[in-house]
Design a protein around this motif. Sequence first.
Motif, PDB file in Angstrom:
ATOM      1  N   TYR A 252      53.960 129.508  14.118  1.00 39.46           N
ATOM      2  CA  TYR A 252      54.541 130.237  15.252  1.00 39.46           C
ATOM      3  C   TYR A 252      53.588 131.327  15.725  1.00 39.46           C
ATOM      4  CZ  TYR A 252      59.156 128.026  15.091  1.00 39.46           C
ATOM      5  OH  TYR A 252      60.183 127.124  15.166  1.00 39.46           O
TER       6      TYR A 252
ATOM      7  N   VAL B  15      60.513 133.175  20.506  1.00 39.65           N
ATOM      8  CA  VAL B  15      60.260 134.299  19.595  1.00 39.65           C
ATOM      9  C   VAL B  15      59.133 135.174  20.163  1.00 39.65           C
ATOM     10  CG1 VAL B  15      59.412 134.915  17.289  1.00 39.65           C
ATOM     11  CG2 VAL B  15      61.102 133.099  17.545  1.00 39.65           C
TER      12      VAL B  15
ATOM     13  N   VAL C 172      56.319 138.006  15.597  1.00 37.08           N
ATOM     14  CA  VAL C 172      56.357 136.533  15.645  1.00 37.08           C
ATOM     15  C   VAL C 172      56.153 135.963  14.239  1.00 37.08           C
ATOM     16  CG1 VAL C 172      55.261 134.455  16.554  1.00 37.08           C
ATOM     17  CG2 VAL C 172      55.581 136.436  18.035  1.00 37.08           C
TER      18      VAL C 172
ATOM     19  N   LEU D 154      59.450 136.620  12.190  1.00 39.89           N
ATOM     20  CA  LEU D 154      60.610 135.832  12.632  1.00 39.89           C
ATOM     21  C   LEU D 154      60.337 134.334  12.569  1.00 39.89           C
ATOM     22  CD1 LEU D 154      61.991 137.760  15.745  1.00 39.89           C
ATOM     23  CD2 LEU D 154      63.009 137.564  13.470  1.00 39.89           C
ATOM     24  N   GLY D 155      59.066 133.964  12.734  1.00 42.31           N
ATOM     25  CA  GLY D 155      58.707 132.542  12.779  1.00 42.31           C
ATOM     26  C   GLY D 155      59.121 131.798  11.520  1.00 42.31           C
TER      27      GLY D 155
ATOM     28  N   VAL E 154      63.085 131.322  11.415  1.00 38.09           N
ATOM     29  CA  VAL E 154      63.514 130.520  12.574  1.00 38.09           C
ATOM     30  C   VAL E 154      63.004 129.086  12.433  1.00 38.09           C
ATOM     31  CG1 VAL E 154      63.239 130.203  15.062  1.00 38.09           C
ATOM     32  CG2 VAL E 154      63.736 132.476  14.147  1.00 38.09           C
TER      33      VAL E 154
END
Length: 549
Positions: free
Chosen positions: A345, A422, A451, A454-455, A458
């Motif tokens: 991500y 994101v 990013v 959270l990547g 997620v």
Amino acid sequence: MNEVRRRAMVGWYDPRVLAHSAYLVAISNIFGRHSDTRLIEALASQPQAEFDYSAASGDFWFDYAADTGDGWNSTYAIADAIAQPALDLRRADGTNVTTQAGKLLVFGGDEVYPYPTRSEYETRTETPYRLAFTGRARPDVFAIPGNHDWYDSLVAFSRLFCRPERGFAGCPTRQTRSYFALELPANWWLLAIDLQLGADLDEPQVQYFQKIAARMDDAARLIFCVPEPRWILEDAYPEHSSYNERASTQFLEEQVFKRKARVYLTGDLHFYKRHENAEGVQKITSGGAGAFLHPTHAPATHQLRNGFTQRAAYPDERTSRALSWRNFLFPLLNPKAGWLYAFLYAMSAWLASASLQAADVIDLPTALAAAMNAAIRDPLNGMWLVTIVGGFIFFTDTHVRSWRILGGAFHAVLHLAAAFAVGWAALRLTTGALELHYGSILQLLISGAIVFLLGGPVGAFILGLYLFVSIRVFGRHSTEAFSSLRIQDFKQWLRLRIDPAGNLTIFAIALDRVPRRWRTMVRAGAETLAADDARATAPKLIDVVEVRG
Ligand SMILES: [Fe+2]
């Protein structure tokens, strides 16, 4: 007893395990088929005859366990149940039966996970069995290799099971090759076959079984032990050529033994299923001695094209279907998988943002259009996207090409969309709430960190969602959608009895829930471990079948 390493279930989505497994599978696929070490092994070792247990009197008991050597709780729970001198079990009709610990223990393949090394065999397989047999009768141990044993061309497997002077877990071993024949009472013969990684029979193995066949009389009855349930795989994946070559066992039945096997035993799929045909031939898949659970509801195997009908399955399909919901917990069950997505991500967002100016990111549609434009115009950006989509297609269920391309591309697009979302959220947060100047070093570093953080969760959640939909809606990805769950419960093995009249009875025994906690205890003067968990369930009978002699 503190020195015993109690390993957790293998984390198949740990990037290190993924990378090493991919490497080993590639190596064994490229080189394994060309350098068949069975040949070298057979030539180098002593001639191996059949192993004779025919003189035993009274009931003759033996155990069959496959797909062992994963997490401690599941592997040791089964080892401990196998080693108990006797187990009282209740039949479906309410009557009780007392089963005896086997004189033999046959391992049906995949004796260790995730890959075969000396230390993994030691900690995940041999130590649990050594402790289980402490202070108890020790059976003779035999084993055939499954695909996981083959990944190092059988080096570690041979050391453990094919050196009689060494033994396994304090139990005697006798075989010197990766295949063997056992002459059992009442003219039953167990023939354990090594089919390497889906390859065919090697010449020394054929010659070995020809010699065994010459020793049999007309009344001999055969049990085949094979490394995988081709009767299920060829039915579920008819497009996959290697499952269609029944040549090996068919060849043995028609050309070598000149009779059909009465019973087939295998593991490879980590559940219990029994199939039967009109002649009463039993094909039993019993791969529940430790490894993660496979689903019993998908692919459906009620009626196989080869005339076999499913007579029993464990766990039942309802339970199996319900368990697939756990894929929504994918990020929690597979925390290390997040690293891969964090990287993917962050890289995707980095490449997408590299060519975007302040005017490109005023609103979401403009930013999306600019990012797509950049993906097409910027070769590096475009190559990255192609690599990602290609990677996901590669990962997708390998048995059907159309599903692979459609499912893989859809899955990749889902992740790219999530990565973009994101990245967009990080941009809004840094330029909006934090009031940083777009394109400043601080803004870029903070949004990159967001990013990355959270990547992971997620991306892992989307993978879980994808696996859930694949297994629930399309019945695909049965291995991936259940290896992700790392289920240590619903474990089982087979206990077999040949009675003096020559009838063979197969008892399938299961543990619904394995213990999570253990305590040190002393048995016959030696330290060992016993279950210490009130929620664990006792061994129970899940199926019984009698094959008349
Ligand atoms: Fe397995």
